[in-house]
Design a protein around this motif. Sequence first.
Motif, PDB file in Angstrom:
ATOM      1  N   GLN A 193       4.429  -2.233   1.579  1.00  0.00           N
ATOM      2  CA  GLN A 193       3.770  -3.357   0.922  1.00  0.00           C
ATOM      3  C   GLN A 193       2.946  -4.164   1.920  1.00  0.00           C
ATOM      4  O   GLN A 193       1.827  -4.605   1.609  1.00  0.00           O
ATOM      5  N   ARG A 194       3.481  -4.347   3.120  1.00  0.00           N
ATOM      6  CA  ARG A 194       2.742  -5.082   4.145  1.00  0.00           C
ATOM      7  C   ARG A 194       1.487  -4.329   4.550  1.00  0.00           C
ATOM      8  O   ARG A 194       0.411  -4.917   4.719  1.00  0.00           O
ATOM      9  N   TRP A 195       1.604  -3.015   4.714  1.00  0.00           N
ATOM     10  CA  TRP A 195       0.429  -2.209   5.021  1.00  0.00           C
ATOM     11  C   TRP A 195      -0.622  -2.327   3.921  1.00  0.00           C
ATOM     12  O   TRP A 195      -1.809  -2.496   4.212  1.00  0.00           O
ATOM     13  N   ALA A 196      -0.183  -2.224   2.687  1.00  0.00           N
ATOM     14  CA  ALA A 196      -1.117  -2.299   1.565  1.00  0.00           C
ATOM     15  C   ALA A 196      -1.841  -3.642   1.555  1.00  0.00           C
ATOM     16  O   ALA A 196      -3.068  -3.700   1.344  1.00  0.00           O
ATOM     17  N   ASP A 197      -1.105  -4.713   1.786  1.00  0.00           N
ATOM     18  CA  ASP A 197      -1.699  -6.057   1.768  1.00  0.00           C
ATOM     19  C   ASP A 197      -2.647  -6.275   2.941  1.00  0.00           C
ATOM     20  O   ASP A 197      -3.735  -6.842   2.777  1.00  0.00           O
ATOM     21  N   ASP A 198      -2.245  -5.828   4.119  1.00  0.00           N
ATOM     22  CA  ASP A 198      -3.023  -6.119   5.326  1.00  0.00           C
ATOM     23  C   ASP A 198      -4.217  -5.197   5.525  1.00  0.00           C
ATOM     24  O   ASP A 198      -5.210  -5.592   6.151  1.00  0.00           O
ATOM     25  N   TYR A 199      -4.123  -3.977   5.015  1.00  0.00           N
ATOM     26  CA  TYR A 199      -5.179  -2.995   5.293  1.00  0.00           C
ATOM     27  C   TYR A 199      -5.946  -2.554   4.051  1.00  0.00           C
ATOM     28  O   TYR A 199      -6.795  -1.666   4.126  1.00  0.00           O
ATOM     29  N   GLY A 200      -5.659  -3.154   2.912  1.00  0.00           N
ATOM     30  CA  GLY A 200      -6.437  -2.876   1.711  1.00  0.00           C
ATOM     31  C   GLY A 200      -6.208  -1.522   1.078  1.00  0.00           C
ATOM     32  O   GLY A 200      -7.143  -0.917   0.538  1.00  0.00           O
ATOM     33  N   PHE A 201      -4.970  -1.055   1.114  1.00  0.00           N
ATOM     34  CA  PHE A 201      -4.635   0.219   0.481  1.00  0.00           C
ATOM     35  C   PHE A 201      -4.049  -0.002  -0.910  1.00  0.00           C
ATOM     36  O   PHE A 201      -3.420  -1.032  -1.179  1.00  0.00           O
ATOM     37  N   ASN A 202      -4.231   0.990  -1.766  1.00  0.00           N
ATOM     38  CA  ASN A 202      -3.469   1.053  -3.008  1.00  0.00           C
ATOM     39  C   ASN A 202      -2.129   1.728  -2.683  1.00  0.00           C
ATOM     40  O   ASN A 202      -2.079   2.674  -1.893  1.00  0.00           O
ATOM     41  N   LEU A 203      -1.073   1.236  -3.294  1.00  0.00           N
ATOM     42  CA  LEU A 203       0.268   1.743  -3.006  1.00  0.00           C
ATOM     43  C   LEU A 203       0.914   2.272  -4.269  1.00  0.00           C
ATOM     44  O   LEU A 203       0.932   1.600  -5.292  1.00  0.00           O
ATOM     45  N   GLU A 204       1.438   3.492  -4.174  1.00  0.00           N
ATOM     46  CA  GLU A 204       2.133   4.098  -5.308  1.00  0.00           C
ATOM     47  C   GLU A 204       3.423   4.742  -4.809  1.00  0.00           C
ATOM     48  O   GLU A 204       3.434   5.407  -3.774  1.00  0.00           O
TER      49      GLU A 204
END
Length: 245
Positions: free
Chosen positions: A220-231
């Motif tokens: 979740q932190r990666w998704a928030d900080d680097y602009g990824f979609n997470l599934e």
Amino acid sequence: MLENKLEKMEKTLLQATKDSSAKNTKDLLIVQNRLYAQLESLSWLQRRLSIQGQLPPLRGWATSPDFLLKLHTHVMASQPKVVVEFGSGSSTLVTADALRQNGFGQLFSIEHSSHYGKQTLDTLIAENLQPWVDLRVGELEAWNKHHLCPSDAEKPPFWYPERLLKAIEGIDLLLVDGPPGGTCEFARYPALPALFERLNPGAQVWMDDTVRQEEKDICQRWADDYGFNLEYYPLEKGLGILSRA
């Protein structure tokens, strides 16, 4: 009055026995279905692999068959040129096999344990898969950059030596299955900060073991900080995939 109490107690005990039996049956079915799913995945994986020997044991801490099947299928379909993994083992063998079947690509496998690194290398050599893998081994070192690990944590953050990442560019797939969770809190967090600038625009990041909350928090932190979609995928040990739209 005593007879009524005894009768009531008997009914209560009988109902408790029925409830316990029903719960045990339900739990047994859940375990049975999970085991079947892994055996089914292993069967399909073995059909896809071109190796002559057998895979390492896939229980305990090892990567699960459903993850390996999904990985092999993805690598053959997406045809990445550069794959990086943190933590060697069965995933190394499976990824290398898919690259060989594709006819191109390179896997950089980063490992902290010389013992497990040697096991992986021996297997790669036995299966003639060594040309597809650049296996790099080095003991974990202190990580002095930003980390999710609290500053007052008992165990400070550690990560793979920076020298092991030398000359790795244009990453299409990043697999994160190490270091071990007991290394420190949020042990796998540095994976993306360390390699983000080297990812291709369409690269995916796969995090194994997302049944654990720490791995979910990292994703979740990666998704928030680097602009990824997470599934998330409901595999035996969980899988989080980060990708860009």
